[in-house]
Design an enzyme around this catalytic site. Structure first.
Site, PDB file in Angstrom:
ATOM      1  CG  ASP A  11      -1.791   1.183   1.344  1.00  0.00           C
ATOM      2  OD1 ASP A  11      -2.403   1.557   0.326  1.00  0.00           O
ATOM      3  OD2 ASP A  11      -1.878   1.758   2.444  1.00  0.00           O
ATOM      4  NE  ARG A  12       0.782   7.596  -2.047  1.00  0.00           N
ATOM      5  CZ  ARG A  12       0.352   8.700  -2.612  1.00  0.00           C
ATOM      6  NH1 ARG A  12       0.648   8.982  -3.870  1.00  0.00           N
ATOM      7  NH2 ARG A  12      -0.421   9.549  -1.956  1.00  0.00           N
ATOM      8  CG  ASP A  13      -1.027   7.700   1.076  1.00  0.00           C
ATOM      9  OD1 ASP A  13       0.056   8.232   0.783  1.00  0.00           O
ATOM     10  OD2 ASP A  13      -2.052   7.835   0.377  1.00  0.00           O
ATOM     11  CG  ASP A  19      -2.314   8.155   5.613  1.00  0.00           C
ATOM     12  OD1 ASP A  19      -2.537   9.196   4.960  1.00  0.00           O
ATOM     13  OD2 ASP A  19      -3.149   7.247   5.766  1.00  0.00           O
ATOM     14  CE1 TYR A  22      -8.510  11.838   0.467  1.00  0.00           C
ATOM     15  CE2 TYR A  22      -8.484  13.390   2.292  1.00  0.00           C
ATOM     16  CZ  TYR A  22      -9.088  12.363   1.601  1.00  0.00           C
ATOM     17  OH  TYR A  22     -10.288  11.855   2.045  1.00  0.00           O
ATOM     18  CB  THR A  53      -2.085   3.463  -3.616  1.00  0.00           C
ATOM     19  OG1 THR A  53      -2.543   4.551  -2.821  1.00  0.00           O
ATOM     20  CG2 THR A  53      -1.709   3.970  -4.996  1.00  0.00           C
ATOM     21  CB  ALA A  56     -10.447   8.654  -1.717  1.00  0.00           C
ATOM     22  NE  ARG A 110     -12.828   3.347  -1.990  1.00  0.00           N
ATOM     23  CZ  ARG A 110     -11.899   4.234  -1.664  1.00  0.00           C
ATOM     24  NH1 ARG A 110     -11.029   4.639  -2.563  1.00  0.00           N
ATOM     25  NH2 ARG A 110     -11.827   4.727  -0.438  1.00  0.00           N
ATOM     26  CE  LYS A 111      -5.419  -0.581  -1.481  1.00  0.00           C
ATOM     27  NZ  LYS A 111      -4.119  -0.281  -0.889  1.00  0.00           N
ATOM     28  CG  ASP A 136      -1.937   1.905   6.362  1.00  0.00           C
ATOM     29  OD1 ASP A 136      -2.511   1.566   5.305  1.00  0.00           O
ATOM     30  OD2 ASP A 136      -1.942   3.071   6.784  1.00  0.00           O
TER      31      ASP A 136
END
Length: 187
Positions: A11-13, A19, A22, A53, A56, A110-111, A136
């Site tokens: 995952d990214r953030d 995190d 955005y 990722t 949103a 979308r996860k 996370d």
């Protein structure tokens, strides 16, 4: 016929970077301690590395897909400069409730849906059962489980309540994760 590849999905953030909500500007990016070493070890062990990722912020109109692409190119450059190249970044720009215009849809990417992981598996011939996911949030773990990713690690775990259907291993830091994966991802 060549053997299928193993992959490390990130995952990214909250996994790659702190995190802040955005994130889309390089000046706001703080990489998590150990992330470059984790990716270097995965690459040395023969894993492809993918970022999956939800974005949103695009759906909500906070930034554009072009802005996201520019940030992603910069981020991938940082990993390459650290000797830890990322194979590909997959992202979902949709949100079923908060999206604006064409971005307001329920989609398969979308996860917690498995779409991004399954797309990577198709495009890169990935053996999902012998791959790893680090996220996370519970949605990261659910997406990985739905895709059939064999090993799932929840980093920090602040976004998954204790006692949730634990189809994953909780780890607190990337260093702890690397200790657990010492055999699969040696120094």
């Amino acid at each position: 016929m060549s053997a299928k590849k193993r992959a490390l999905f990130l995952d990214r953030d909250g996994v790659i970077n702190v995190d802040i909500g955005y994130l889309h500007r390089k000046e706001d990016c703080v990489f998590l301690p150990g992330i470059f070493e984790l990716v270097r070890r995965a690459r040395r062990a023969g894993f492809d590395v993918f970022v999956v990722t939800n974005q949103a912020g695009i759906a909500r109109g906070y930034y554009t897909e072009e802005t996201f692409a520019g940030f992603t190119d910069w981020m991938m450059g940082q990993f390459a400069d650290e000797g830890a190249p990322i194979t590909q970044v997959y992202y979902c720009p949709h949100h079923p409730e908060a999206g604006i215009g064409t971005y307001k849809i329920a989609c398969e990417c979308r996860k917690p849906q498995a779409g991004m992981l399954l797309k990577a598996a198709r495009e890169y011939d990935v053996d999902l059962a012998n791959s790893l996911m680090v996220g996370d949030s519970l949605t990261d773990m659910e997406a990985a489980q739905a895709a059939g990713v064999g090993a799932r690690y929840l980093l920090g775990g602040t976004n998954a309540p204790e006692g949730a259907n634990e189809c994953f291993v909780r780890v607190h830091t990337i260093d702890e994760l690397m200790d657990r994966l010492a055999t699969a991802l040696p120094r």
